[in-house]
Design a protein around this motif. Sequence first.
Motif, mmCIF file in Angstrom:
data_model
loop_
_atom_site.group_PDB
_atom_site.id
_atom_site.type_symbol
_atom_site.label_atom_id
_atom_site.label_comp_id
_atom_site.label_asym_id
_atom_site.label_seq_id
_atom_site.Cartn_x
_atom_site.Cartn_y
_atom_site.Cartn_z
ATOM 1 N N PRO A 152 -3.177 3.740 6.837
ATOM 2 C CA PRO A 152 -4.105 4.860 6.581
ATOM 3 C C PRO A 152 -5.000 4.655 5.363
ATOM 4 O O PRO A 152 -6.074 5.268 5.272
ATOM 5 N N ALA A 153 -4.589 3.792 4.437
ATOM 6 C CA ALA A 153 -5.411 3.559 3.249
ATOM 7 C C ALA A 153 -6.674 2.761 3.565
ATOM 8 O O ALA A 153 -7.672 2.842 2.822
ATOM 9 N N PHE A 154 -6.674 1.983 4.644
ATOM 10 C CA PHE A 154 -7.830 1.157 5.003
ATOM 11 C C PHE A 154 -9.024 2.061 5.270
ATOM 12 O O PHE A 154 -8.949 2.986 6.075
ATOM 13 N N VAL A 155 -10.133 1.776 4.612
ATOM 14 C CA VAL A 155 -11.283 2.669 4.720
ATOM 15 C C VAL A 155 -12.008 2.548 6.055
ATOM 16 O O VAL A 155 -12.805 3.413 6.422
ATOM 17 N N GLY A 156 -11.781 1.466 6.777
ATOM 18 C CA GLY A 156 -12.379 1.341 8.101
ATOM 19 C C GLY A 156 -13.786 0.784 8.078
ATOM 20 O O GLY A 156 -14.424 0.641 7.033
ATOM 21 N N LEU A 202 0.827 -1.211 0.000
ATOM 22 C CA LEU A 202 0.000 0.000 0.000
ATOM 23 C C LEU A 202 0.863 1.264 0.000
ATOM 24 O O LEU A 202 0.476 2.290 -0.564
ATOM 25 N N ASP A 203 2.023 1.178 0.617
ATOM 26 C CA ASP A 203 2.942 2.327 0.610
ATOM 27 C C ASP A 203 3.398 2.679 -0.806
ATOM 28 O O ASP A 203 3.814 3.817 -1.063
ATOM 29 N N THR A 204 3.376 1.716 -1.708
ATOM 30 C CA THR A 204 3.833 1.958 -3.081
ATOM 31 C C THR A 204 2.710 2.438 -3.990
ATOM 32 O O THR A 204 2.952 2.789 -5.158
ATOM 33 N N ALA A 205 1.471 2.440 -3.498
ATOM 34 C CA ALA A 205 0.327 2.883 -4.291
ATOM 35 C C ALA A 205 0.285 4.409 -4.360
ATOM 36 O O ALA A 205 0.960 5.095 -3.584
ATOM 37 N N PRO A 206 -0.508 4.966 -5.271
ATOM 38 C CA PRO A 206 -0.616 6.427 -5.368
ATOM 39 C C PRO A 206 -1.131 7.052 -4.072
ATOM 40 O O PRO A 206 -1.848 6.414 -3.297
ATOM 41 N N SER A 207 -0.784 8.292 -3.869
ATOM 42 C CA SER A 207 -1.264 9.024 -2.692
ATOM 43 C C SER A 207 -2.796 9.036 -2.684
ATOM 44 O O SER A 207 -3.436 9.260 -3.710
ATOM 45 N N GLY A 208 -3.361 8.781 -1.515
ATOM 46 C CA GLY A 208 -4.820 8.777 -1.390
ATOM 47 C C GLY A 208 -5.486 7.468 -1.742
ATOM 48 O O GLY A 208 -6.715 7.393 -1.803
#
Length: 274
Positions: free
Chosen positions: A248-252, A219-225
């Motif tokens: 932080p990418a996890f929508v929860g 996920l760290d390598t994915a685009p911002s946001g």
Amino acid sequence: MRSLTRLDDWTPDEIASVFALADAYRTGRGPTTNGSAVMFFPATSLRTRVTFERGAATMGLQPIVFPDTTLDKPEALSDVAGYLASWADVLVVRHHDLAVVEGLAGAGALSVVNAMTDENHPCEVLSDLYALRREQRDLDALRFLFVGADGNISRAWQEAARALRLDLVQCCPSDLATPGASWTDDLETAIRTADVVVTDGPGPHAHALEPYRVTAHLLDTAPSGVRFAPCPPFVRGREVSADAVAHPAFVGHGFKASLLPVQQAVLAHCLGLG
């Protein structure tokens, strides 16, 4: 009278109408009615059943719930629908066999909503798309990555992609890909351009899909946001790592709150209330 058995049968305008109705229900302005919704659910259903039952009740439909096995008897589905039409306004059906849902809808006696089959799960995907749209995201501009094997969630995403012309790529071993899907087996490369990452449970393919586990490092390598939306029920250490769920990418869990207004909106649309 309208039914939802698969998103392939719906137009972009109908989906837009459902999203507009969901906006209304989310803010307490959705249309109400008097009547009943007969529902068929297995004992294992959790999120889908809660939101359909509560959603129907708060919009004025009395939910009457049966086990899904009630439909597994040698009675013509057209007769089942024909009799229920005397007392119900809509059927909500979660059953392993899509042919059962289609058979009830094909009778033309009352509206039928697919609450999940082994083939697809249209309301689940509509809810995710609505939640993304609420974030002011242009669905047309997003790049979707589905990580997992062919199955009901993968096929529902493929239906949505066809209906809305979404940019969707599936990532898994070649022999597990959904027929007709745009596909890759290179997760490390694919995730670098993904705006939305979706997963599903591996089913019987846990060993083959182990290299496709989504991790925080990926996920760290994915685009911002980037938004990471694993389909529940997910298991940490199986299709997703524990650190991916903490990323932080996890929508929860709140992301799935959209199930309630979306499923109310689907009911309303099928009943002609919107």
